[in-house]
Design a protein around this motif. Sequence first.
Motif, PDB file in Angstrom:
ATOM      1  N   VAL A 258     -43.257  -4.276 -37.352  1.00  0.00           N
ATOM      2  CA  VAL A 258     -43.517  -4.553 -35.935  1.00  0.00           C
ATOM      3  C   VAL A 258     -44.125  -3.307 -35.293  1.00  0.00           C
ATOM      4  N   LEU A 259     -45.359  -3.431 -34.823  1.00  0.00           N
ATOM      5  CA  LEU A 259     -46.049  -2.315 -34.197  1.00  0.00           C
ATOM      6  C   LEU A 259     -45.785  -2.248 -32.694  1.00  0.00           C
ATOM      7  N   ALA A 260     -45.651  -3.399 -32.066  1.00  0.00           N
ATOM      8  CA  ALA A 260     -45.416  -3.440 -30.618  1.00  0.00           C
ATOM      9  C   ALA A 260     -44.894  -4.817 -30.248  1.00  0.00           C
ATOM     10  N   VAL A 261     -44.276  -4.904 -29.072  1.00  0.00           N
ATOM     11  CA  VAL A 261     -43.736  -6.171 -28.576  1.00  0.00           C
ATOM     12  C   VAL A 261     -44.244  -6.388 -27.157  1.00  0.00           C
ATOM     13  N   GLU A 262     -44.839  -7.563 -26.937  1.00  0.00           N
ATOM     14  CA  GLU A 262     -45.233  -7.983 -25.585  1.00  0.00           C
ATOM     15  C   GLU A 262     -44.075  -8.768 -24.972  1.00  0.00           C
ATOM     16  N   ARG A 263     -43.803  -8.497 -23.708  1.00  0.00           N
ATOM     17  CA  ARG A 263     -42.761  -9.248 -23.019  1.00  0.00           C
ATOM     18  C   ARG A 263     -43.169  -9.465 -21.569  1.00  0.00           C
ATOM     19  N   GLY A 264     -42.982 -10.686 -21.083  1.00  0.00           N
ATOM     20  CA  GLY A 264     -43.258 -10.976 -19.680  1.00  0.00           C
ATOM     21  C   GLY A 264     -42.181 -10.389 -18.800  1.00  0.00           C
ATOM     22  N   ARG A 265     -42.618  -9.686 -17.767  1.00  0.00           N
ATOM     23  CA  ARG A 265     -41.652  -9.041 -16.868  1.00  0.00           C
ATOM     24  C   ARG A 265     -42.266  -8.913 -15.490  1.00  0.00           C
ATOM     25  N   TRP A 266     -41.565  -9.425 -14.485  1.00  0.00           N
ATOM     26  CA  TRP A 266     -42.036  -9.340 -13.100  1.00  0.00           C
ATOM     27  C   TRP A 266     -43.443  -9.926 -12.971  1.00  0.00           C
ATOM     28  N   GLY A 267     -43.682 -11.025 -13.685  1.00  0.00           N
ATOM     29  CA  GLY A 267     -44.969 -11.686 -13.574  1.00  0.00           C
ATOM     30  C   GLY A 267     -46.095 -10.993 -14.303  1.00  0.00           C
ATOM     31  N   GLN A 268     -45.797  -9.960 -15.101  1.00  0.00           N
ATOM     32  CA  GLN A 268     -46.836  -9.295 -15.857  1.00  0.00           C
ATOM     33  C   GLN A 268     -46.327  -8.973 -17.257  1.00  0.00           C
ATOM     34  N   LYS A 269     -47.255  -8.686 -18.149  1.00  0.00           N
ATOM     35  CA  LYS A 269     -46.889  -8.347 -19.515  1.00  0.00           C
ATOM     36  C   LYS A 269     -46.575  -6.862 -19.622  1.00  0.00           C
ATOM     37  N   THR A 270     -45.495  -6.557 -20.334  1.00  0.00           N
ATOM     38  CA  THR A 270     -45.192  -5.170 -20.661  1.00  0.00           C
ATOM     39  C   THR A 270     -45.267  -5.018 -22.167  1.00  0.00           C
ATOM     40  N   LEU A 271     -45.542  -3.817 -22.608  1.00  0.00           N
ATOM     41  CA  LEU A 271     -45.714  -3.545 -24.029  1.00  0.00           C
ATOM     42  C   LEU A 271     -44.736  -2.450 -24.435  1.00  0.00           C
ATOM     43  N   THR A 272     -43.932  -2.721 -25.456  1.00  0.00           N
ATOM     44  CA  THR A 272     -43.008  -1.728 -26.009  1.00  0.00           C
ATOM     45  C   THR A 272     -43.457  -1.407 -27.425  1.00  0.00           C
ATOM     46  N   LEU A 273     -43.679  -0.134 -27.704  1.00  0.00           N
ATOM     47  CA  LEU A 273     -44.182   0.263 -29.008  1.00  0.00           C
ATOM     48  C   LEU A 273     -43.054   0.346 -30.025  1.00  0.00           C
ATOM     49  N   GLY A 274     -43.358  -0.021 -31.252  1.00  0.00           N
ATOM     50  CA  GLY A 274     -42.367   0.060 -32.326  1.00  0.00           C
ATOM     51  C   GLY A 274     -41.962   1.478 -32.639  1.00  0.00           C
ATOM     52  N   THR A 275     -42.810   2.436 -32.311  1.00  0.00           N
ATOM     53  CA  THR A 275     -42.491   3.844 -32.555  1.00  0.00           C
ATOM     54  C   THR A 275     -41.644   4.440 -31.440  1.00  0.00           C
ATOM     55  N   ASP A 276     -41.453   3.699 -30.373  1.00  0.00           N
ATOM     56  CA  ASP A 276     -40.653   4.186 -29.244  1.00  0.00           C
ATOM     57  C   ASP A 276     -39.770   3.058 -28.729  1.00  0.00           C
ATOM     58  N   PRO A 277     -38.808   2.599 -29.552  1.00  0.00           N
ATOM     59  CA  PRO A 277     -38.042   1.396 -29.198  1.00  0.00           C
ATOM     60  C   PRO A 277     -37.097   1.597 -28.033  1.00  0.00           C
ATOM     61  N   GLY A 278     -36.488   2.778 -27.935  1.00  0.00           N
ATOM     62  CA  GLY A 278     -35.603   3.055 -26.808  1.00  0.00           C
ATOM     63  C   GLY A 278     -34.495   2.033 -26.601  1.00  0.00           C
ATOM     64  N   GLY A 279     -33.861   1.542 -27.660  1.00  0.00           N
ATOM     65  CA  GLY A 279     -32.783   0.565 -27.529  1.00  0.00           C
ATOM     66  C   GLY A 279     -33.261  -0.854 -27.293  1.00  0.00           C
ATOM     67  N   PHE A 280     -34.537  -1.089 -27.430  1.00  0.00           N
ATOM     68  CA  PHE A 280     -35.129  -2.405 -27.194  1.00  0.00           C
ATOM     69  C   PHE A 280     -34.634  -3.400 -28.243  1.00  0.00           C
ATOM     70  N   ARG A 281     -34.220  -4.610 -27.792  1.00  0.00           N
ATOM     71  CA  ARG A 281     -33.820  -5.683 -28.703  1.00  0.00           C
ATOM     72  C   ARG A 281     -34.743  -6.881 -28.517  1.00  0.00           C
ATOM     73  N   ILE A 282     -35.067  -7.518 -29.625  1.00  0.00           N
ATOM     74  CA  ILE A 282     -35.996  -8.640 -29.612  1.00  0.00           C
ATOM     75  C   ILE A 282     -35.334  -9.860 -28.971  1.00  0.00           C
ATOM     76  N   ARG A 283     -36.107 -10.559 -28.136  1.00  0.00           N
ATOM     77  CA  ARG A 283     -35.628 -11.771 -27.476  1.00  0.00           C
ATOM     78  C   ARG A 283     -36.527 -12.945 -27.840  1.00  0.00           C
ATOM     79  N   ALA A 284     -35.989 -14.144 -27.647  1.00  0.00           N
ATOM     80  CA  ALA A 284     -36.815 -15.347 -27.791  1.00  0.00           C
ATOM     81  C   ALA A 284     -37.925 -15.301 -26.739  1.00  0.00           C
ATOM     82  N   GLY A 285     -39.127 -15.647 -27.143  1.00  0.00           N
ATOM     83  CA  GLY A 285     -40.270 -15.605 -26.243  1.00  0.00           C
ATOM     84  C   GLY A 285     -41.078 -14.341 -26.353  1.00  0.00           C
ATOM     85  N   ASP A 286     -40.505 -13.280 -26.975  1.00  0.00           N
ATOM     86  CA  ASP A 286     -41.278 -12.058 -27.190  1.00  0.00           C
ATOM     87  C   ASP A 286     -42.437 -12.337 -28.144  1.00  0.00           C
ATOM     88  N   VAL A 287     -43.510 -11.585 -27.981  1.00  0.00           N
ATOM     89  CA  VAL A 287     -44.653 -11.693 -28.878  1.00  0.00           C
ATOM     90  C   VAL A 287     -44.769 -10.385 -29.650  1.00  0.00           C
TER      91      VAL A 287
END
Length: 613
Positions: A258-287
């Motif tokens: 996984v290189l990056a994860v797109e997630r809808g937030r506040w009506g816009q897409k945010t991008l979380t990089l796989g190299t900087d997860p910061g405690g990020f957990r995968i959710r249903a609907g993530d791309v």
Amino acid sequence: MNPQLLIVLVLLAAAIAMFALGRPRMDVVAVLMIVALPLTGVLTVPETLSGFADPNVVLIGALFVVGEALSRTGVTYRLGDWLSRTAGTSSARLIVLLMVCVALLGAVMSSTGVVAIFIPVVLSIAKRLGVSPRQLMMPLSFAALISGMLTLIATAPNLVVDAELRRLGHDGFGFFTITPFGLAVLVLGIGYMLLARRFLAGDDDGAVLATDRSTFPALIEKYGLAERERRLKVGRRSPLVGLPLDDRTVRRDFGLRVLAVERGRWGQKTLTLGTDPGGFRIRAGDVLLADLAGHAGGAGSAAGRLGVAELPLGEGFFVETSRELGLAEIILPPSSAALGRTVAELRMHDDHEVDVIGIRHGNDLVSRAVSHERLRLGDTLLVVGSWDAIRRLGAPGGDFIALELPVEAEERVAAASRAPLALLSVALMIALMVTGLVPNFVAALIACLLLGLFRCIDLGAAYRAIHWPTLLLIVGMLPFAVALEKTGGIDLAASALVSWLGGAAPALILAGLFAVTALIGMFVSNTATAVLMAPIAISIAGQLGASPLPFAMVVALAASAAFVTPVSSPVNTLVLDPGRYRFGDFVKVGAPFAVIVGLVAVFLVPVILPIHP
């Protein structure tokens, strides 16, 4: 003429001459004047340094920080992306949207910064539409200049004129006092540029400035990313739901990187990089942006095992996320400790916060999984990660040498997920200024503090964002207004202008005031021009027994009407090379429009701001 006034006029003439020649720099000239004025005995040291205590100097500095925060959070770039999508294939629609967007954005941030941001956007759109940059760059600069006529805080001359009104005991401008004139000029400017663009057409239609630097699309094609990387939407029953982004079982058990994860937030897409997860957990609907080179069954098998749906990738994804997700080529020097080792052994993900997603052995592309590929001298590696991590990786003395970064690196966004907070801070600032609950400079400082609190900008970036030469220019020129007033120079100039125009109608006096201000502004900074002309305009109003507001407003509008030469304003200078303009192009197109703006000032200002209220 008394001797003290003569000394002040000699210094002023020297400053104007140095401004016109461009030597030394304008801020150096300002410092020279700060040194010279108290030596003349005309001003005391506190009077000479009074500009440092001017609230508008603090306000202008704070607005530089606000503008930088809007850039770092991607607000400005998102506007450019929207512009590109909405314009479609119509160059006329593009000019209209471009000028509206630039003018509105420039109303709350530095117009020079807005132009710098939009130049690569406009060049890209010009290439896609097959039109000459010559037809788009001048509308860009004209809209940035017009933005100074839309709000009180849009440009320094407005603040200078407002400060002079208040210093002399008059009511100043409101936040939107100048807006009706600016809107009229903007509408006329759009119509004018739609007609004038034919005079800017050249033999280079469809051509853009060539560059030897790589681009994301070129790298994607060179390393075959469109064939290997996939976008996978996580389903509700996917075993990936709830897993940390850096969970190694994802890579080991599923062959999925996984290189990056797109997630809808506040009506816009945010991008979380796989190299900087910061405690990020995968959710249903993530791309997930995933590398499937290590997955034996490819995308189809991954979809079945992981409960994900494949989405289209193409080069568009990388281009759209290029402000957060970096791509770059690196090579290995002969002394590199990485030679002879596999990519997996290098632990690039853990030690350098980047992932290797492509390798070329000379001219040969490695199409299989790269993790077990041994590296040799002459290899080029394509890495993905944050732009900061890529820059650290290529630092001198390391095991890797970064080739020249692609052009997209210039548009990186450091805090994209905080764009809504940046907009909220700016909206609060404008609300405070409009309502007058606090002084304008306090409202701007509150916005700066909020932007720092929300991590839209850090302290180092804030200091770097402030254009100190501009502040020094204002501080150095403000004492001239005091010196001319003390020595009678302002009253003398106002009397001369009134005497020259005789008993002319007020409209003619306003026209003369606009013409003199615009003429000086062709060779001198518009801020310095406003410093010189504002007290003269107010004095003329006093001699005529008229309201000072319309006269001051004409000076503010004329100071922003720097359309005639490429050196009249930094925004004109910025577009000179990308637009392939000559000096005469600005004169040919800019001079008639300056006359149009003058007519608006002469006939519309007295209607909204009566000369004799």
